[in-house]
Write a protein that holds these residues in place. Structure first.
Motif, PDB file in Angstrom:
ATOM      1  N   VAL A 143       0.851  -1.193   0.000  1.00 23.56           N
ATOM      2  CA  VAL A 143       0.000   0.000   0.000  1.00 23.56           C
ATOM      3  C   VAL A 143       0.889   1.246   0.000  1.00 23.56           C
ATOM      4  O   VAL A 143       1.807   1.368   0.829  1.00 23.56           O
ATOM      5  N   LEU A 144       0.618   2.163  -0.925  1.00 25.75           N
ATOM      6  CA  LEU A 144       1.411   3.392  -1.082  1.00 25.75           C
ATOM      7  C   LEU A 144       0.559   4.623  -0.768  1.00 25.75           C
ATOM      8  O   LEU A 144      -0.664   4.567  -0.734  1.00 25.75           O
ATOM      9  N   THR A 145       1.230   5.760  -0.567  1.00 26.47           N
ATOM     10  CA  THR A 145       0.576   7.051  -0.359  1.00 26.47           C
ATOM     11  C   THR A 145       1.411   8.153  -1.000  1.00 26.47           C
ATOM     12  O   THR A 145       2.639   8.087  -0.994  1.00 26.47           O
ATOM     13  N   ARG A 146       0.723   9.177  -1.538  1.00 24.65           N
ATOM     14  CA  ARG A 146       1.434  10.311  -2.148  1.00 24.65           C
ATOM     15  C   ARG A 146       1.572  11.481  -1.180  1.00 24.65           C
ATOM     16  O   ARG A 146       2.303  12.431  -1.459  1.00 24.65           O
ATOM     17  N   ARG A 147       0.856  11.468  -0.084  1.00 26.11           N
ATOM     18  CA  ARG A 147       0.775  12.651   0.771  1.00 26.11           C
ATOM     19  C   ARG A 147       2.127  13.160   1.286  1.00 26.11           C
ATOM     20  O   ARG A 147       2.409  14.352   1.182  1.00 26.11           O
ATOM     21  N   PRO A 148       2.994  12.309   1.840  1.00 27.01           N
ATOM     22  CA  PRO A 148       4.296  12.838   2.298  1.00 27.01           C
ATOM     23  C   PRO A 148       5.103  13.448   1.158  1.00 27.01           C
ATOM     24  O   PRO A 148       5.771  14.469   1.336  1.00 27.01           O
TER      25      PRO A 148
END
Length: 451
Positions: A143-148
């Motif tokens: 699972v990935l996130t772009r927020r940081p």
């Protein structure tokens, strides 16, 4: 009977002793569970595994080894480093990301800050920086996130914006929307700025939508980066006109008081309207400088109309040019009043306007006098505004001249002027002359007297 009973008792005792020798002294029912485990542990060799299988509930669950393809993501998760991924598809919950030969997943809510992702088609086939949020199922689900990454990009972009503001270096961006109060510009890195309508252009007037278009590449100076609670924010003010040459430094030198002008009406205000004399150079026609008998609502003064007039005053330092639609005298008429303008002289003038206390009469450009209402004779039931409409030519008599205050007092024709200022000054002059002669005569007579 007795022997039989004795034999039975003896036999029972033997059986009891035999049973005692066969059973351990401590039974499972009698010993606590902890002691049973201790006894079993002592009974079994420490380095030898039991052949008996352990109960199912006591077997340890062993994690399967992590897939080799997930190891780089595990390292990135531990080090909090970004990974690069390309959006290859989406479903209702989020986006499929191809990264280093592995397909990962990014929830829609984690593609942007503020839980407001753009339409899925905006992301597909684009490559972004992601951070690993978690690894599940031995690396089979990442699972990935772009927020940081977005926050990091914005901090870097904002630092660059502030640096350009300090060095007055222009920034470039694309117009994303245009409203009645200005244009919004995408500066990259998730940052946007506003060019207020007053900051779009020096040389062009009109609505923002007439000056810039959506999708247009623009260049501007950063004028302000607003702060909140001592922290930097992304509210950025821009100015496009700051990059244009200032017409007040050079163009304004070509205009002088007394010159005629030709220009276009660009906007109205409470006290007059502005006329564009040159790109970025506007002058003001005050309501008092409109032609006699005309008001601001006249069709000739509508926005966009071409008009002609005279320049009254140029003040480059104050960035102001005063205009008039009435003829401006070549010289100041008050400095050298003609011989015809003396007290008691009858002259002809043009009604300029009517007020409650009198009628203003223009004798010549730049020279206006007041005919008091108390001296005006009106027909029975007549109104001054109807009897003396602006522009009507009438004859008046100059009653008084106040050069210091630049005022002319007027009276109706045929008025008998008694005790004018001119008469008073002549009288005082005669008194002085007479007094001087009397003093000299007395002194001469005294010299003639015998001693």
């Amino acid at each position: 009977m007795t022997e039989t009973n004795d034999q039975a008792l003896a036999q029972e005792a033997v059986e009891t002793n035999a049973t005692a020798e066969q059973e351990p002294t401590t039974t499972q029912e009698e010993a606590p569970p902890g002691e049973i485990e201790a006894i079993e542990a002592e009974a079994a060799p420490a380095n030898e595994a039991s052949d008996e299988p352990a109960p199912e509930e006591e077997q340890a669950v062993e994690e399967p080894p992590m897939a080799a393809s997930a190891l780089p993501f595990a390292a990135a998760l531990e080090a909090k480093n970004p990974v690069e991924g390309k959006v290859i598809g989406w479903n209702k919950g989020g986006f499929h990301i191809a990264s280093d030969g592995v397909t990962a997943f990014c929830p829609r809510s984690l593609m942007e800050l503020g839980n407001r992702p753009k339409p899925p088609s905006h992301y597909v086939n684009n490559t972004y920086a992601f951070h690993v949020l978690e690894i599940k199922e031995a690396g089979r689900r990442i699972v990935l996130t772009r927020r940081p990454a977005i926050r990091s990009e914005r901090r870097q972009a904002l630092d660059g914006i502030r640096a350009k503001q300090e060095s007055r270096e222009p920034v470039t961006g694309k117009v994303t929307s245009v409203t009645e109060f200005g244009a919004f510009v995408d500066l990259g890195g998730g940052l946007g700025g506003l060019v207020h309508r007053t900051q779009i252009s020096r040389t062009r007037n009109g609505e923002p939508a007439d000056l810039v278009k959506v999708g247009q590449q623009v260049e501007a100076l950063v004028t302000k980066v607003e702060t909140k609670n001592g922290k930097r924010s992304a509210r950025i003010s821009l100015s496009m006109k700051a990059l244009e040459a200032d017409p007040w430094k050079e163009t304004a030198k070509g205009f002088s008081a007394g010159d005629q002008f030709k220009g276009k009406v660009v906007r109205h205000c409470e006290f007059g309207f502005f006329v564009e004399l040159a790109p970025g150079l506007d002058g003001l026609v005050h309501t008092s400088q409109l032609p006699i008998g005309k008001s601001m609502s006249h069709p000739a003064f509508a926005a966009g109309e071409e008009i002609e007039g005279w320049i009254v005053k140029v003040a480059p330092k104050r960035r102001r040019i005063a205009l008039s639609l009435r003829e401006v005298p070549a010289s100041d008429p008050w400095k050298d009043l003609g011989k015809q303008y003396v007290e008691g002289a009858e002259v002809e003038g043009k009604v300029e306007q009517v007020s409650r206390f009198g009628i203003f009469v223009e004798l010549e450009p730049g020279l206006t006098g007041l005919l008091p209402m108390s001296a005006v004779k009106l027909p029975e039931g007549g109104l001054a505004r109807r009897t003396y409409p602006p522009g009507r030519e009438i004859k008046v008599v100059i009653e008084s001249i106040d050069r210091k205050r630049r005022r002319l007092g007027l009276a109706p024709p045929g008025s008998q002027l008694v005790g004018t200022k001119t008469d008073y000054r002549k009288y005082r002059q005669r008194q002085k002359e007479s007094s001087g002669l009397n003093v000299m005569a007395a002194a001469f007579a005294k010299l003639q007297q015998p001693k």
